[in-house]
Design a protein around this motif. Structure first.
Motif, PDB file in Angstrom:
ATOM      1  N   PRO A 161      -1.329  -0.562   7.449  1.00 31.56           N
ATOM      2  CA  PRO A 161      -1.241   0.548   6.499  1.00 31.56           C
ATOM      3  C   PRO A 161      -0.223   1.611   6.881  1.00 31.56           C
ATOM      4  O   PRO A 161       0.443   2.176   6.011  1.00 31.56           O
ATOM      5  CB  PRO A 161      -2.674   1.126   6.495  1.00 31.56           C
ATOM      6  CG  PRO A 161      -3.290   0.656   7.762  1.00 31.56           C
ATOM      7  CD  PRO A 161      -2.673  -0.671   8.050  1.00 31.56           C
ATOM      8  N   ILE A 198      -0.273   7.526   0.044  1.00 28.43           N
ATOM      9  CA  ILE A 198      -1.632   6.983   0.130  1.00 28.43           C
ATOM     10  C   ILE A 198      -2.392   7.260  -1.160  1.00 28.43           C
ATOM     11  O   ILE A 198      -3.070   6.372  -1.699  1.00 28.43           O
ATOM     12  CB  ILE A 198      -2.371   7.594   1.336  1.00 28.43           C
ATOM     13  CG1 ILE A 198      -1.721   7.132   2.642  1.00 28.43           C
ATOM     14  CG2 ILE A 198      -3.851   7.189   1.316  1.00 28.43           C
ATOM     15  CD1 ILE A 198      -2.240   7.837   3.875  1.00 28.43           C
ATOM     16  N   ARG A 199      -2.282   8.478  -1.671  1.00 34.13           N
ATOM     17  CA  ARG A 199      -2.991   8.839  -2.900  1.00 34.13           C
ATOM     18  C   ARG A 199      -2.546   7.963  -4.068  1.00 34.13           C
ATOM     19  O   ARG A 199      -3.365   7.474  -4.853  1.00 34.13           O
ATOM     20  CB  ARG A 199      -2.745  10.315  -3.217  1.00 34.13           C
ATOM     21  CG  ARG A 199      -3.554  10.826  -4.422  1.00 34.13           C
ATOM     22  CD  ARG A 199      -3.213  12.261  -4.769  1.00 34.13           C
ATOM     23  NE  ARG A 199      -3.513  13.168  -3.661  1.00 34.13           N
ATOM     24  CZ  ARG A 199      -2.606  13.840  -2.982  1.00 34.13           C
ATOM     25  NH1 ARG A 199      -1.313  13.698  -3.271  1.00 34.13           N
ATOM     26  NH2 ARG A 199      -2.953  14.656  -2.011  1.00 34.13           N
ATOM     27  N   VAL A 202      -3.756   4.202  -3.537  1.00 37.59           N
ATOM     28  CA  VAL A 202      -5.198   4.088  -3.751  1.00 37.59           C
ATOM     29  C   VAL A 202      -5.540   4.224  -5.232  1.00 37.59           C
ATOM     30  O   VAL A 202      -6.410   3.520  -5.752  1.00 37.59           O
ATOM     31  CB  VAL A 202      -5.951   5.151  -2.918  1.00 37.59           C
ATOM     32  CG1 VAL A 202      -7.431   5.179  -3.301  1.00 37.59           C
ATOM     33  CG2 VAL A 202      -5.806   4.853  -1.427  1.00 37.59           C
ATOM     34  N   THR A 203      -4.824   5.108  -5.929  1.00 36.19           N
ATOM     35  CA  THR A 203      -5.080   5.312  -7.351  1.00 36.19           C
ATOM     36  C   THR A 203      -4.696   4.091  -8.185  1.00 36.19           C
ATOM     37  O   THR A 203      -5.416   3.704  -9.112  1.00 36.19           O
ATOM     38  CB  THR A 203      -4.308   6.539  -7.871  1.00 36.19           C
ATOM     39  OG1 THR A 203      -4.723   7.697  -7.139  1.00 36.19           O
ATOM     40  CG2 THR A 203      -4.572   6.774  -9.359  1.00 36.19           C
ATOM     41  N   GLY A 206      -6.055   0.608  -5.407  1.00 38.70           N
ATOM     42  CA  GLY A 206      -7.252   0.635  -4.578  1.00 38.70           C
ATOM     43  C   GLY A 206      -6.886   0.701  -3.110  1.00 38.70           C
ATOM     44  O   GLY A 206      -5.721   0.542  -2.726  1.00 38.70           O
ATOM     45  N   ILE A 207      -7.882   0.903  -2.276  1.00 40.58           N
ATOM     46  CA  ILE A 207      -7.640   1.048  -0.843  1.00 40.58           C
ATOM     47  C   ILE A 207      -7.011  -0.203  -0.231  1.00 40.58           C
ATOM     48  O   ILE A 207      -6.237  -0.120   0.731  1.00 40.58           O
ATOM     49  CB  ILE A 207      -8.958   1.399  -0.112  1.00 40.58           C
ATOM     50  CG1 ILE A 207      -8.683   1.811   1.338  1.00 40.58           C
ATOM     51  CG2 ILE A 207      -9.933   0.239  -0.175  1.00 40.58           C
ATOM     52  CD1 ILE A 207      -7.978   3.122   1.477  1.00 40.58           C
ATOM     53  N   LEU A 210      -3.122  -0.696   0.610  1.00 40.51           N
ATOM     54  CA  LEU A 210      -2.475  -0.254   1.851  1.00 40.51           C
ATOM     55  C   LEU A 210      -2.337  -1.384   2.865  1.00 40.51           C
ATOM     56  O   LEU A 210      -1.603  -1.261   3.837  1.00 40.51           O
ATOM     57  CB  LEU A 210      -3.267   0.898   2.474  1.00 40.51           C
ATOM     58  CG  LEU A 210      -3.303   2.202   1.673  1.00 40.51           C
ATOM     59  CD1 LEU A 210      -4.293   3.171   2.306  1.00 40.51           C
ATOM     60  CD2 LEU A 210      -1.919   2.832   1.609  1.00 40.51           C
ATOM     61  N   TRP A 211      -3.086  -2.466   2.636  1.00 43.21           N
ATOM     62  CA  TRP A 211      -3.045  -3.611   3.568  1.00 43.21           C
ATOM     63  C   TRP A 211      -2.211  -4.774   3.021  1.00 43.21           C
ATOM     64  O   TRP A 211      -2.358  -5.892   3.466  1.00 43.21           O
ATOM     65  CB  TRP A 211      -4.469  -4.069   3.888  1.00 43.21           C
ATOM     66  CG  TRP A 211      -5.044  -3.311   5.048  1.00 43.21           C
ATOM     67  CD1 TRP A 211      -5.037  -3.695   6.355  1.00 43.21           C
ATOM     68  CD2 TRP A 211      -5.695  -2.037   5.021  1.00 43.21           C
ATOM     69  NE1 TRP A 211      -5.645  -2.743   7.150  1.00 43.21           N
ATOM     70  CE2 TRP A 211      -6.062  -1.710   6.344  1.00 43.21           C
ATOM     71  CE3 TRP A 211      -6.005  -1.132   3.989  1.00 43.21           C
ATOM     72  CZ2 TRP A 211      -6.704  -0.528   6.658  1.00 43.21           C
ATOM     73  CZ3 TRP A 211      -6.655   0.056   4.324  1.00 43.21           C
ATOM     74  CH2 TRP A 211      -7.001   0.342   5.634  1.00 43.21           C
TER      75      TRP A 211
END
Length: 220
Positions: A161, A198-199, A202-203, A206-207, A210-211
């Motif tokens: 990430p 990041i925001r 994620v928006t 999704g989380i 980042l991966w």
């Protein structure tokens, strides 16, 4: 002992990050520019039916300029200095720099725990066959396995990430430079820093977004 190793490793990691981050920026920009050029070339061919040439034109209407299809290290360094100055070579530095202590804590802790667990397992296996002599140390293969496990866990949990966020900021610089050459900067949503990246990820994804590319990072 572990705390001293983490402190020493963190200092070494911070030093190497500061020294070599510009090389990561240049590498990522070369890769990003190659992708942008390929996409632009495909779009131009679809719209105009033009044959491939040594230059790729980025759409932008009046005032559009040509951009080399293949970016060399020298051209990337020159354009980086032109559009961002020396500071641009440290784009996205803050998050990798802050993560060094986390990296080393994860690697050394995982390595230490896995070594202890492996020695305990070997001790129990020896007891089953009637051997009660203590195990003084692990062999080279065991040490390699524990070290690799520490690197794998760190790469998956933290490096993936962090590098994804860093690369997004660097790739944005490439897009902004190309847009600036065509007077279209105002139409681009600019990410101001790691938190903004990041925001947005994620928006939109999704989380787990980042991966992206975690498998390749782990293999590396």
């Amino acid at each position: 002992m572990v705390r001293k190793s983490i402190a020493a490793g963190s200092f070494a990691g911070i030093s190497s990050t500061v020294l070599f981050h510009p090389l990561d920026v240049i590498r990522t920009k070369i890769q990003s520019e190659a992708l942008i050029s390929a996409c632009s070339s495909s779009a131009d061919n679809n719209m105009n039916g033009a044959s491939s040439s040594s230059k790729v034109k980025i759409s932008g209407g009046v005032g559009s300029r040509s951009m080399p299809r293949n970016s060399s290290v020298i051209s990337v360094v020159r354009s980086t200095l032109q559009y961002g100055g020396i500071r641009a070579f440290y784009t996205g530095l803050s998050l990798p720099l802050a993560a060094q202590a986390v990296y080393k804590s994860c690697v050394f802790t995982t390595n230490s725990v896995s070594k202890a667990a492996l020695m305990e397992w070997k001790r129990q296996e020896r007891h089953k066959v009637g051997k009660f002599a203590p195990i003084v140390s692990l062999n080279l293969k065991d040490v390699f396995f524990c070290g690799a496990l520490g690197g794998l866990v760190n790469a998956y949990l933290f490096v993936t990430p962090v590098e994804y966020v860093r690369n997004q900021l660097i790739a944005q610089d490439v897009k902004l430079a190309a847009a600036d050459a065509n007077s279209r900067v105002s139409g681009i949503k600019i990410m101001r820093g790691p938190i903004d990246v990041i925001r947005r990820v994620v928006t939109t994804e999704g989380i787990v977004g980042l991966w992206r590319g975690a498998g390749v990072t782990v293999m590396r």
